[in-house]
Scaffold this motif. Structure first.
Motif: not given
Length: 123
Positions: A80-103
């Motif tokens: 909610p504080h940065n429009t270029n960041l998001m988090t997803s869940t896969q299995g037991s992991d939480a993964l952070g993604w940077d939309i602008r840096a694409q990584k």
């Protein structure tokens, strides 16, 4: 039922966009970027892939696609504080993604078992 709720004041739903079909898998969920009203970014996830789309008007363009081999993506949330960041869940992991840096920015082992949902504290 709320007696103050006037059903005649409700507007019909309007189709804003259609995401391209993928013949190999089905989209599980679509999450709008909530930062501003009329957001132009949506994230969709299917299988082990998170895709971010720019949905301005009639044009729908894929901005970035993240794939993490292994388990299926179960949830996704925008920071909610940065429009270029998001988090997803896969299995037991939480993964952070940077939309602008694409990584991928981080990977945390969040639970012993599957992490089924993720959310941010809006503070």
């Amino acid at each position: 039922n709320d007696p103050n709720h006037d059903k005649t004041s409700l507007s019909p739903l309007e189709k804003l966009a259609s995401l391209p079909e993928d013949k190999t898998s089905t989209t599980s969920k679509v999450v709008w970027q909530p930062r501003t009203f009329g957001s132009e970014k949506v994230a969709s996830f299917r299988s082990s892939k998170v895709e971010v789309w720019d949905v301005r008007g009639e044009a729908i363009d894929e901005m970035v696609s993240f794939e993490n081999s292994g388990n299926e993506v179960l949830s996704c949330a925008w920071d909610p504080h940065n429009t270029n960041l998001m988090t997803s869940t896969q299995g037991s992991d939480a993964l952070g993604w940077d939309i602008r840096a694409q990584k991928k920015t981080f990977s945390l082992n969040a639970h012993k078992y599957h992490a089924r949902d993720v959310d941010y504290n809006p503070n």
